[in-house]
Design an enzyme around this catalytic site. Sequence first.
Site, short mmCIF file in Angstrom:
data_model
loop_
_atom_site.label_atom_id
_atom_site.label_comp_id
_atom_site.label_asym_id
_atom_site.label_seq_id
_atom_site.Cartn_x
_atom_site.Cartn_y
_atom_site.Cartn_z
N ILE A 188 0.84 -1.21 0.00
CA ILE A 188 0.00 0.00 0.00
C ILE A 188 0.88 1.27 0.00
O ILE A 188 0.38 2.36 0.23
CB ILE A 188 -0.99 0.00 1.17
CG1 ILE A 188 -0.28 -0.18 2.52
CG2 ILE A 188 -2.03 -1.11 0.98
CD1 ILE A 188 -1.21 -0.05 3.73
N GLY A 189 2.18 1.10 -0.22
CA GLY A 189 3.03 2.27 -0.48
C GLY A 189 3.74 2.86 0.73
O GLY A 189 4.11 4.04 0.71
N GLY A 190 3.96 2.04 1.76
CA GLY A 190 4.66 2.54 2.95
C GLY A 190 6.04 3.10 2.61
O GLY A 190 6.46 4.13 3.16
N ILE A 236 7.50 -10.54 -9.35
CA ILE A 236 8.82 -9.91 -9.43
C ILE A 236 9.86 -10.91 -9.95
O ILE A 236 10.85 -10.55 -10.60
CB ILE A 236 9.19 -9.32 -8.04
CG1 ILE A 236 8.34 -8.06 -7.83
CG2 ILE A 236 10.68 -9.04 -7.90
CD1 ILE A 236 8.38 -7.48 -6.43
N GLN A 237 9.58 -12.17 -9.70
CA GLN A 237 10.47 -13.25 -10.12
C GLN A 237 10.68 -13.29 -11.64
O GLN A 237 11.68 -13.79 -12.11
CB GLN A 237 9.84 -14.57 -9.67
CG GLN A 237 10.68 -15.77 -9.90
CD GLN A 237 10.64 -16.69 -8.70
OE1 GLN A 237 9.91 -16.44 -7.75
NE2 GLN A 237 11.42 -17.74 -8.74
N SER A 252 10.68 -4.53 0.19
CA SER A 252 10.16 -5.13 1.43
C SER A 252 9.52 -6.47 1.08
O SER A 252 8.31 -6.59 0.97
CB SER A 252 9.17 -4.20 2.14
OG SER A 252 8.31 -3.57 1.23
N CYS A 261 7.62 -11.58 4.48
CA CYS A 261 8.38 -11.91 5.69
C CYS A 261 8.05 -13.29 6.24
O CYS A 261 8.76 -13.78 7.12
CB CYS A 261 8.12 -10.85 6.76
SG CYS A 261 6.39 -10.68 7.18
N SER A 302 2.39 -3.80 6.09
CA SER A 302 3.09 -2.58 5.71
C SER A 302 4.17 -2.22 6.74
O SER A 302 4.60 -3.06 7.52
CB SER A 302 2.07 -1.46 5.53
OG SER A 302 2.69 -0.36 4.94
N1 SAH Z 1 6.04 -2.41 2.13
C1 SAH Z 1 4.74 -2.77 1.65
C2 SAH Z 1 4.29 -4.18 2.01
C3 SAH Z 1 5.25 -5.29 1.76
S1 SAH Z 1 4.52 -6.86 2.14
C4 SAH Z 1 3.71 -1.76 2.17
O1 SAH Z 1 4.09 -0.71 2.63
O2 SAH Z 1 2.52 -2.04 2.14
C5 SAH Z 1 5.06 -7.82 0.81
C6 SAH Z 1 4.34 -7.52 -0.51
O3 SAH Z 1 4.99 -8.27 -1.52
C7 SAH Z 1 2.88 -7.92 -0.55
O4 SAH Z 1 2.11 -6.80 -0.92
C8 SAH Z 1 2.80 -9.03 -1.61
O5 SAH Z 1 1.64 -8.94 -2.41
C9 SAH Z 1 4.03 -8.75 -2.44
N2 SAH Z 1 4.65 -9.90 -3.11
C10 SAH Z 1 5.03 -11.07 -2.53
N3 SAH Z 1 5.64 -11.86 -3.41
C11 SAH Z 1 5.67 -11.20 -4.60
C12 SAH Z 1 6.17 -11.49 -5.89
N4 SAH Z 1 6.80 -12.65 -6.12
N5 SAH Z 1 6.03 -10.57 -6.86
C13 SAH Z 1 5.41 -9.39 -6.62
N6 SAH Z 1 4.91 -9.06 -5.41
C14 SAH Z 1 5.03 -9.93 -4.41
#
Ligand code: SAH
Length: 389
Positions: free
Chosen positions: A25-27, A68-69, A87, A90, A371
């Site tokens: 959500i853009g943290g 992203i992979q 991020s 986790c 987030s």
């Molecule tokens: N920092 C972010 C949240 C990170 S949580 C904030 O501020 O909201 C991890 C995020 O990674 C999640 O939104 C999840 O949907 C995304 N995610 C996990 N694996 C992914 C992948 N392989 N490709 C793209 N996004 C991924």
Amino acid sequence: MESKCFRNSKDGEQPWRVLEFYSGIGGMRYSLINAAVNAVVLEAFDINDVANDVYEHNFGHRPHQGNIQTLSAADIDGYKADAWLLSPPCQPYTRQGLQKGSKDARASSFLKILELIPDTTRPPLFLFVENVVGFETSDTHEMMMEILRKNQFVTQEFILSPLQFGIPYSRPRYYCLAKRKPLTFRSAQHDNQLLWSPGPLLWQDENTIDKDDDQSQEYWDGLLQHCQPIENFLEWKGSANGCDSKSSFLADNDSEKVDKDDGDIGHNSDFSSQYLVPSSLVKRWGNAMDIVFPHSKRCCCFTKSYYRYVKGTGSLLATKQGTEKCKSSLEELCLRYFTPREVANLHSFPASFQFPQHVSLRQRYALLGNSLSVGVVAPLLQYLFTEPP
Ligand code: SAH
């Protein structure tokens, strides 16, 4: 905090070009804005369409929706980026998870993207990674450090909580800051160290920085004295009407799982009853609940399961006074959940942040739980992007 003799923008004028991976959500983006770094987010990447709806609603740009992979070095090169903010998920490293580390499929996209660094014609100059405590001892961490070393990065690592920044919220998280040589950190004496203190971010010199092992009760008690009270973060300060007698919750008496219909919260006229903790849950799980008061200087980390489960997922707020320790009086406290807006406040999100109407209450808590604390990440980013002259 900012000093004139250090610059935090490229050539003093050009904005740094940033990529935001796992944008949620853009943290990270809010942190970049709060850090007042001269930077532009070129693209954000996330696989979750609801998270992307929220991101688009607030920033007017829809993140690249995909795994992203699957990104290649050529894809990344196209952005001519200076910085990568990441991020990653986790769960592979949490205590609740199975701690499979790099063997967990959810870790693979993160390592994959780092492994692209040597294949890019323009490797990033700055890297920022956020994760849970526990990551620093994982094999993924070991592999990340190896990749960074091989690619000429110097690192400084931190484990910090919003409590160390005056926010009454315990959310310790791991952060890795990396710069590619010849770039250097402002406090280079901490290169290759893991610090538990925000000292370097606050311009404290080596002698005044708390030692790594200074995590004594005294240290934390001292911090709490400087924290604001929780009431400063509440949107709804009055007591709950009639406690849970008019609750709209449909709680399962014996299960910790709170099976509520959280449909369209935007049109719920009975705002307060939606957040009350049903007495059946208080009776059954009261002992395991973390209960705080408006005057408290600390609450527990809100996880993505807050509102679905009450145990270990975040604090509950007592809206009426009672005897804190006495179990029989728990029901008199009229416990309620923190609202998503209040969780966002504790994460130091700006007042302008909003969820689109169609995002359910459960989804809001889940997205916020995933987030990060803008109050912690902003000073870290400011420190990362500040270049000694
Ligand atoms: N920092 C972010 C949240 C990170 S949580 C904030 O501020 O909201 C991890 C995020 O990674 C999640 O939104 C999840 O949907 C995304 N995610 C996990 N694996 C992914 C992948 N392989 N490709 C793209 N996004 C991924």
